[in-house]
Design an enzyme around this catalytic site. Structure first.
Site, mmCIF file in Angstrom:
data_model
loop_
_atom_site.group_PDB
_atom_site.id
_atom_site.type_symbol
_atom_site.label_atom_id
_atom_site.label_comp_id
_atom_site.label_asym_id
_atom_site.label_seq_id
_atom_site.Cartn_x
_atom_site.Cartn_y
_atom_site.Cartn_z
ATOM 1 N N GLY A 1 -82.041 49.668 37.768
ATOM 2 C CA GLY A 1 -83.032 49.531 38.827
ATOM 3 C C GLY A 1 -83.860 50.776 39.057
ATOM 4 O O GLY A 1 -84.413 50.965 40.143
ATOM 5 N N LYS B 1 -90.576 50.324 39.548
ATOM 6 C CA LYS B 1 -91.786 49.584 39.187
ATOM 7 C C LYS B 1 -92.491 49.043 40.438
ATOM 8 O O LYS B 1 -91.852 48.518 41.339
ATOM 9 C CB LYS B 1 -91.422 48.418 38.267
ATOM 10 C CG LYS B 1 -90.632 48.826 37.032
ATOM 11 C CD LYS B 1 -90.005 47.612 36.363
ATOM 12 C CE LYS B 1 -89.093 48.011 35.227
ATOM 13 N NZ LYS B 1 -88.376 46.848 34.668
ATOM 14 N N ARG C 1 -79.783 40.167 33.555
ATOM 15 C CA ARG C 1 -79.997 39.353 34.766
ATOM 16 C C ARG C 1 -81.453 38.929 34.769
ATOM 17 O O ARG C 1 -82.231 39.336 33.920
ATOM 18 C CB ARG C 1 -79.702 40.180 36.015
ATOM 19 C CG ARG C 1 -80.473 41.503 36.027
ATOM 20 C CD ARG C 1 -80.393 42.244 37.338
ATOM 21 N NE ARG C 1 -80.843 43.613 37.247
ATOM 22 C CZ ARG C 1 -82.107 44.015 37.180
ATOM 23 N NH1 ARG C 1 -83.079 43.114 37.172
ATOM 24 N NH2 ARG C 1 -82.430 45.287 37.112
#
Length: 455
Positions: free
Chosen positions: A164, A237, A291
């Site tokens: 992440g 992001k 995921r």
């Protein structure tokens, strides 16, 4: 196919999964913390189970409560969304032990990919290109200094259990190396419960491009094209788009081949994303996210494929029903992540009740959110409040629609600030419009904007 699926998440991704379950005739169940009792996602489910307080360690990150809820309500499978337990192999294994299907890859594969250092070794063995770096984690001063001498500067220190965009520190000078090593290890221990780190050469001026793949239980692997995620702040992001602007067809094809090759090599099943850095024609592997990604709507807009539906079908043992030739991305799509953060205060997360929430609409605009007037933005969770995605026949058209969409978006409340204004400025910036941006561009634009406001 499943009759009942439990969604072990919250917010927009929980609502997203619930909607696809409904489309497929599956009864959606949701678990929730006391903080989310009145949230739109909770109200949308057929069955709701409160599992704990606002602290995610005692609710969304607490496997026993989630397993118990799934068994009590008769769910056959658990969809973890992204974040929380979505890449936790121990949770996936626990699901299997209790006869529940974890909607994601095999726990062993997930464990291998979750260890970023091990994932590098596996993908190197599979033939994917690697940036120079340590094969194993480094644990002491001697190892760090020796590795840095071989790799050279700038380099990046990464948490082996990271993800992440967290647990990374870029180091430009040897004088900063040991302090950065200690700080990154400490941050990794807090964030992931694992202080192992490894070193890589840092490629400045590179683009961050990822490939979405789908793999069923019958050895069928396909890719859904690339997404460019170069517009990021501190490795987080904020803007994603597809196709990646300025990427040659040859490089795009090579990226897809690497992703499919890597997925086959490890026996991957489900939806996943292979991430790369690209500089000209040079490609290096970064990591695999096992995921669904936050930015999956970009790919759905281009392909018309419901990725969550495919996750459910794969987990139920059904074939993909897709061949690579049948997947033809069309046009261009852009996603802006709207975070409840204050850009003027180092992106400090905000919390509070929304007085006004007006989502953009109109042709080819998609908004993923569970926000609304009167909804409280919780301080205990991620600051993402909405994702705005626009599609166009080409990049210019998608950008024009995003400008309109962001101008229509209204999110207000006491103490509430969002990234919407900043992103509206970014998509008008000459470097973005000319597709001359890389992973450092967004921070440069932010600094440029602050300098203007101070003069």
């Amino acid at each position: 196919m499943f009759d009942k699926v439990l969604v072990a998440n919250r917010g927009e991704i929980a609502l997203r999964v619930i909607r696809t379950c409904r489309d497929m005739g599956i009864s959606p169940v949701i678990v929730y913390s006391t903080a989310d009792e009145d949230s739109p996602a909770v109200r949308a489910a057929d069955h709701r189970v409160r599992i704990g307080p606002a602290d995610p360690k005692r609710s969304y990150r607490y496997p026993p409560a989630i397993i118990e809820a799934a068994l009590a309500c008769g769910a056959q499978a658990i969809h973890p969304g992204y974040g929380f337990l979505s890449e936790d192999p121990d949770f996936a294994e626990m699901c299997g032990e209790y006869g529940l299907v974890f909607i994601g890859p095999d726990p062993e594969v997930m464990a291998q990919l979750g260890d970023k250092a091990l994932a590098r070794a596996l993908m190197a063995k599979a033939g994917l290109p690697m940036v120079s770096g340590t094969t194993d984690p480094v644990s002491n001063t001697e190892e760090v200094l020796g590795a840095a001498q071989e790799i050279g500067f700038p380099l990046i220190i990464k948490a082996a259990a990271g993800g992440g965009g967290r647990g990374m520190t870029v180091v430009h000078e040897v004088s900063d190396l040991l302090a950065a090593f200690r700080d990154t290890r400490a941050a990794a221990a807090v964030a992931f419960g694992d202080n192992r780190v490894y070193l890589e050469r840092y490629l400045s001026g590179a683009r961050h491009v990822e490939i979405q793949i789908l793999a069923d239980q019958r050895d069928t692997v396909v890719h859904l094209g690339e997404r460019d995620c170069s517009m990021q702040r501190r490795h987080q992001k904020l803007i994603e788009e597809s196709p990646s602007p300025g990427l040659s067809p040859e490089v795009s094809r090579q990226l897809a081949e690497y992703a499919v090759m890597g997925a086959r090599a490890i026996g991957y099943q489900g939806a996943g994303t292979f991430e790369f850095l690209v500089s000209g024609t040079d490609i290096v592997f970064i990591e695999v996210n096992s995921r669904i990604q936050v930015e999956h709507p970009v790919t759905e807009a281009l392909t018309g494929i419901d990725i969550v539906r495919q996750q459910l079908r794969i987990a139920a043992g059904e074939p993909l029903g897709l061949t690579q030739d049948e997947i033809v991305p069309r046009g261009a799509a852009i996603e802006c992540r709207i975070n409840v953060e204050d850009p003027a205060r180092e992106f400090l997360p905000c919390a509070g009740t929304l007085d006004e929430y007006t989502a953009p609409s109109g042709p080819f605009v998609r908004v993923d959110t569970d926000a609304g007037p009167g909804v409280r933005v919780q301080p205990n969770y991620d600051s993402l409040v909405a994702k705005v995605t626009t599609w166009g026949t080409n990049r210019d058209e998608a950008i024009a629609r995003m400008r309109r969409a962001l101008s229509e978006l209204r999110i207000t409340g006491p103490g509430i600030h969002t990234t919407a204004g900043l992103l509206a400025e970014v998509i008008r910036h000459p470097r973005f419009l000319a597709a001359e941006h890389d992973t450092t561009t967004l921070e440069s634009i932010i600094a440029e904007s602050r300098n203007k406001s101070e003069t």
